[in-house]
Write a protein that holds these residues in place. Structure first.
Motif, PDB file in Angstrom:
ATOM      1  N   SER A   1     -10.538  11.332  -5.335  1.00 59.10           N
ATOM      2  CA  SER A   1      -9.447  11.601  -4.405  1.00 59.10           C
ATOM      3  C   SER A   1      -8.321  10.606  -4.642  1.00 59.10           C
ATOM      4  CB  SER A   1      -9.952  11.474  -2.964  1.00 59.10           C
ATOM      5  OG  SER A   1      -8.910  11.696  -2.035  1.00 59.10           O
ATOM      6  N   CYS A   2      -7.104  11.006  -4.249  1.00 61.50           N
ATOM      7  CA  CYS A   2      -5.948  10.117  -4.347  1.00 61.50           C
ATOM      8  C   CYS A   2      -5.049  10.295  -3.141  1.00 61.50           C
ATOM      9  CB  CYS A   2      -5.123  10.414  -5.599  1.00 61.50           C
ATOM     10  SG  CYS A   2      -5.687   9.609  -7.080  1.00 61.50           S
TER      11      CYS A   2
ATOM     12  N   THR B   1       4.980   9.485   0.646  1.00 59.65           N
ATOM     13  CA  THR B   1       4.637  10.670   1.447  1.00 59.65           C
ATOM     14  C   THR B   1       3.210  10.631   1.972  1.00 59.65           C
ATOM     15  OG1 THR B   1       3.928  11.862  -0.510  1.00 59.65           O
ATOM     16  CG2 THR B   1       6.250  12.091   0.135  1.00 59.65           C
ATOM     17  N   GLY B   2       2.335   9.995   1.221  1.00 61.48           N
ATOM     18  CA  GLY B   2       0.936   9.979   1.632  1.00 61.48           C
ATOM     19  C   GLY B   2       0.208  11.280   1.365  1.00 61.48           C
ATOM     20  N   TYR B   3       0.764  12.118   0.490  1.00 60.01           N
ATOM     21  CA  TYR B   3       0.066  13.351   0.137  1.00 60.01           C
ATOM     22  C   TYR B   3      -1.311  13.003  -0.429  1.00 60.01           C
ATOM     23  CZ  TYR B   3       4.321  16.158   0.617  1.00 60.01           C
ATOM     24  OH  TYR B   3       5.432  16.801   1.095  1.00 60.01           O
ATOM     25  N   THR B   4      -2.262  13.843  -0.129  1.00 66.25           N
ATOM     26  CA  THR B   4      -3.629  13.582  -0.568  1.00 66.25           C
ATOM     27  C   THR B   4      -4.124  14.679  -1.499  1.00 66.25           C
ATOM     28  OG1 THR B   4      -4.504  14.689   1.408  1.00 66.25           O
ATOM     29  CG2 THR B   4      -4.186  12.304   1.528  1.00 66.25           C
ATOM     30  N   TYR B   5      -5.021  14.293  -2.372  1.00 69.54           N
ATOM     31  CA  TYR B   5      -5.570  15.200  -3.374  1.00 69.54           C
ATOM     32  C   TYR B   5      -7.070  14.952  -3.484  1.00 69.54           C
ATOM     33  CZ  TYR B   5      -0.626  15.221  -4.650  1.00 69.54           C
ATOM     34  OH  TYR B   5       0.737  15.296  -4.591  1.00 69.54           O
ATOM     35  N   TYR B   6      -7.790  16.044  -3.771  1.00 72.00           N
ATOM     36  CA  TYR B   6      -9.246  15.957  -3.853  1.00 72.00           C
ATOM     37  C   TYR B   6      -9.772  16.750  -5.031  1.00 72.00           C
ATOM     38  CZ  TYR B   6      -8.607  14.407   0.947  1.00 72.00           C
ATOM     39  OH  TYR B   6      -8.195  13.732   2.065  1.00 72.00           O
ATOM     40  N   SER B   7     -10.856  16.251  -5.597  1.00 73.79           N
ATOM     41  CA  SER B   7     -11.535  17.038  -6.614  1.00 73.79           C
ATOM     42  C   SER B   7     -12.240  18.207  -5.934  1.00 73.79           C
ATOM     43  CB  SER B   7     -12.542  16.176  -7.369  1.00 73.79           C
ATOM     44  OG  SER B   7     -13.607  15.790  -6.512  1.00 73.79           O
TER      45      SER B   7
ATOM     46  N   LEU C   1       0.825  -1.205   0.000  1.00 75.78           N
ATOM     47  CA  LEU C   1       0.000   0.000   0.000  1.00 75.78           C
ATOM     48  C   LEU C   1       0.865   1.263   0.000  1.00 75.78           C
ATOM     49  CD1 LEU C   1      -2.999   0.542  -0.040  1.00 75.78           C
ATOM     50  CD2 LEU C   1      -2.964   0.635   2.453  1.00 75.78           C
ATOM     51  N   ASP C   2       1.918   1.252   0.756  1.00 77.56           N
ATOM     52  CA  ASP C   2       2.739   2.455   0.864  1.00 77.56           C
ATOM     53  C   ASP C   2       3.637   2.651  -0.349  1.00 77.56           C
ATOM     54  OD1 ASP C   2       5.295   1.185   3.150  1.00 77.56           O
ATOM     55  OD2 ASP C   2       4.064   0.175   1.649  1.00 77.56           O
ATOM     56  N   TYR C   3       3.674   1.697  -1.261  1.00 75.07           N
ATOM     57  CA  TYR C   3       4.438   1.826  -2.495  1.00 75.07           C
ATOM     58  C   TYR C   3       3.557   2.221  -3.685  1.00 75.07           C
ATOM     59  CZ  TYR C   3       8.551  -0.489  -0.435  1.00 75.07           C
ATOM     60  OH  TYR C   3       9.636  -0.827   0.336  1.00 75.07           O
ATOM     61  N   SER C   4       2.259   2.462  -3.409  1.00 77.02           N
ATOM     62  CA  SER C   4       1.322   2.607  -4.510  1.00 77.02           C
ATOM     63  C   SER C   4       0.510   3.883  -4.409  1.00 77.02           C
ATOM     64  CB  SER C   4       0.363   1.412  -4.523  1.00 77.02           C
ATOM     65  OG  SER C   4       1.064   0.191  -4.536  1.00 77.02           O
ATOM     66  N   VAL C   5       0.079   4.346  -5.548  1.00 79.07           N
ATOM     67  CA  VAL C   5      -0.922   5.407  -5.607  1.00 79.07           C
ATOM     68  C   VAL C   5      -2.291   4.736  -5.544  1.00 79.07           C
ATOM     69  CG1 VAL C   5      -1.930   7.213  -7.031  1.00 79.07           C
ATOM     70  CG2 VAL C   5       0.557   6.873  -7.009  1.00 79.07           C
ATOM     71  N   ILE C   6      -3.131   5.207  -4.653  1.00 77.27           N
ATOM     72  CA  ILE C   6      -4.481   4.684  -4.525  1.00 77.27           C
ATOM     73  C   ILE C   6      -5.459   5.824  -4.766  1.00 77.27           C
ATOM     74  CG2 ILE C   6      -6.175   3.549  -3.054  1.00 77.27           C
ATOM     75  CD1 ILE C   6      -3.870   1.769  -3.637  1.00 77.27           C
ATOM     76  N   GLY C   7      -6.449   5.536  -5.574  1.00 80.49           N
ATOM     77  CA  GLY C   7      -7.439   6.555  -5.870  1.00 80.49           C
ATOM     78  C   GLY C   7      -8.852   6.070  -5.630  1.00 80.49           C
ATOM     79  N   TRP C   8      -9.713   7.023  -5.338  1.00 80.22           N
ATOM     80  CA  TRP C   8     -11.148   6.779  -5.296  1.00 80.22           C
ATOM     81  C   TRP C   8     -11.781   7.500  -6.486  1.00 80.22           C
ATOM     82  CZ3 TRP C   8     -13.852   3.431  -2.387  1.00 80.22           C
ATOM     83  CH2 TRP C   8     -13.274   2.954  -1.200  1.00 80.22           C
TER      84      TRP C   8
ATOM     85  N   SER D   1      -7.564   8.305   3.567  1.00 79.39           N
ATOM     86  CA  SER D   1      -6.494   7.910   4.474  1.00 79.39           C
ATOM     87  C   SER D   1      -6.163   6.451   4.215  1.00 79.39           C
ATOM     88  CB  SER D   1      -6.910   8.114   5.935  1.00 79.39           C
ATOM     89  OG  SER D   1      -8.028   7.313   6.259  1.00 79.39           O
ATOM     90  N   ARG D   2      -5.058   6.016   4.791  1.00 77.28           N
ATOM     91  CA  ARG D   2      -4.678   4.621   4.596  1.00 77.28           C
ATOM     92  C   ARG D   2      -4.118   4.046   5.887  1.00 77.28           C
ATOM     93  NH1 ARG D   2       0.638   6.105   1.030  1.00 77.28           N
ATOM     94  NH2 ARG D   2       2.093   6.315   2.779  1.00 77.28           N
TER      95      ARG D   2
END
Length: 120
Positions: free
Chosen positions: A49-50, A55-61, A29-36, A71-72
């Protein structure tokens, strides 16, 4: 084998909250980009969202910013989407996905989705 399984959808009244979960297996999980992402009836699938690897930076529409939180949990191999102040226009099937980039085209593996219905 890469697998993603969404859960937590359901019927909620406007203004209510839901937390979606995406249980993953077959990759770190920490090696991957995860999106909704979500797809409303009669509409195209859109990014919601991603969360970035490392780093776990988050992004939102813009449509969900300030209301949804991604979150993860690396220990649980699960990504969450906390959805607050839900609106009828949030009604959709919600999918989680993983890939190289935080975009529809950048995702390589998808879950089957979970339905969220916001209605009184």
């Amino acid at each position: 084998q890469v697998q993603l399984v969404e859960s937590g959808g359901g019927l909620v009244q406007p203004g209510g909250s839901l937390r979606l979960s995406c249980a993953v297996s077959g990759f770190r999980l920490d090696y991957s980009v995860i999106g909704w992402f979500r797809q409303a009836p009669g509409k195209e699938r859109e990014w919601v969202s991603c969360i970035r690897r490392g780093t776990g930076y988050t992004y939102y529409s813009d449509s969900v910013k300030g209301r949804f939180t991604i979150s993860r949990s690396n220990s649980n191999n699960t990504v969450y989407l906390q959805m607050n102040s839900l609106k009828p226009e949030d009604t959709a099937v919600y999918y989680c996905a993983t890939g190289r980039l935080c975009s529809l085209g950048g995702m390589g593996a998808w879950g089957k989705g979970t339905l969220v219905t916001v209605s009184s």
